[in-house]
Design an enzyme around this catalytic site. Structure first.
Site: not given
Ligand code: GLP
Length: 259
Positions: A66, A135, A137, A142
């Protein structure tokens, strides 16, 4: 069901998955990796630095999940910059073989389709690394995202923007839109590896692994995939009903099965 591996800490998770990726590259030198951003996959990238030292990675290809929309690609927090800094440069990958969705506004209506075509032309993703948002995702899909969705522009939730505000001066600087591989795109990868650490992720992990399969918790899409490895620490596992069963199954697993 997903194979759930409960590890003592992030470093153990990183070492386990780095080994799996190294074995994949040994089998297939032009392997296609699916890269994730966020803090969660960092132990994997860290472990890969030593595990891949001396390994020829010149043919390895990769697609990121992404990107923010409308953020200058040169911004240090664009996922293009993060992937370059955390993965491509330290591992010595060929930047021309690594793609990140194009979040620039010019032609944005075609960027999703173009990305899907590039993944298909590469023959699909062999191993997709995933984190999970609080959440539920995955990628930036989302709650409410279709299980059939492909790479497209989405609006970020307030919760995700608040979670990611730590990378920006304030929440107002976090972009409102993103371009993300869809749940359908992610489910096409041949092996999914979902990592999560810490108590903050426990509810999302329990929902994804043991909850109902629902678009309200996009991570639950992993239950539809035949080859999933979920690697979590004890706090992230704390809300799983069947943690003892996962421990027993992994401890008794014959080595030939691999991950
Ligand atoms: C972002 C990314 C996701 C990731 C999420 C969790 O939103 N787009 O791919 O899984 O963050 O982040 P973290 O790994 O820092 O908790």
């Amino acid at each position: 069901m997903a194979e759930v591996v409960i590890v003592p800490d992030r470093a153990a998770a990183g070492a386990l998955i780095a080994e799996e990726i190294a074995a994949l590259i040994a089998r297939r030198p032009d392997a296609v990796l699916g890269l994730a951003t966020g803090s969660t996959p960092l132990p994997v990238y860290e472990a890969l630095r030593s595990r891949l030292a001396g390994v020829d990675v010149s043919r390895v290809r990769a697609f990121a999940l992404d990107e923010y929309v409308g953020l200058d690609p040169a911004h240090p927090e664009s996922y293009r910059s993060v992937i370059a800094r955390e993965v491509v440069e330290p591992l010595g990958l060929d930047p021309d073989r690594i793609r990140v969705p194009d979040g620039t506004l010019d032609g944005i209506e075609h960027h999703g389709e173009d990305y899907e075509a590039a993944i298909a032309a590469a023959g699909g993703v062999d191993l997709q690394i995933l984190g999970i948002g609080t959440d539920g995702h995955i990628g930036f899909n989302e709650p409410g995202s279709s299980f059939a969705s492909r790479t497209r522009v989405k609006t970020l939730t307030r919760q995700t923007r608040a979670d990611n505000a730590r990378f920006f001066p304030s929440i107002d600087d976090v972009p409102r839109h993103c371009i993300t591989q869809g749940l359908g795109t992610i489910l096409d990868a041949r092996h999914l590896v979902l990592l999560a650490f810490g108590e903050r992720k426990a509810a999302a992990v329990a929902g994804a692994v043991e909850g109902a399969v629902t678009a309200s918790l996009p991570g639950s899409a992993i239950q539809l995939h035949p080859h999933v490895t979920v690697v979590i620490d004890e706090p992230a596992a704390s809300r799983l009903a069947h943690a003892d069963y996962y421990r027993e199954a992994f401890a008794g697993k014959p080595e030939w099965q691999g991950l």
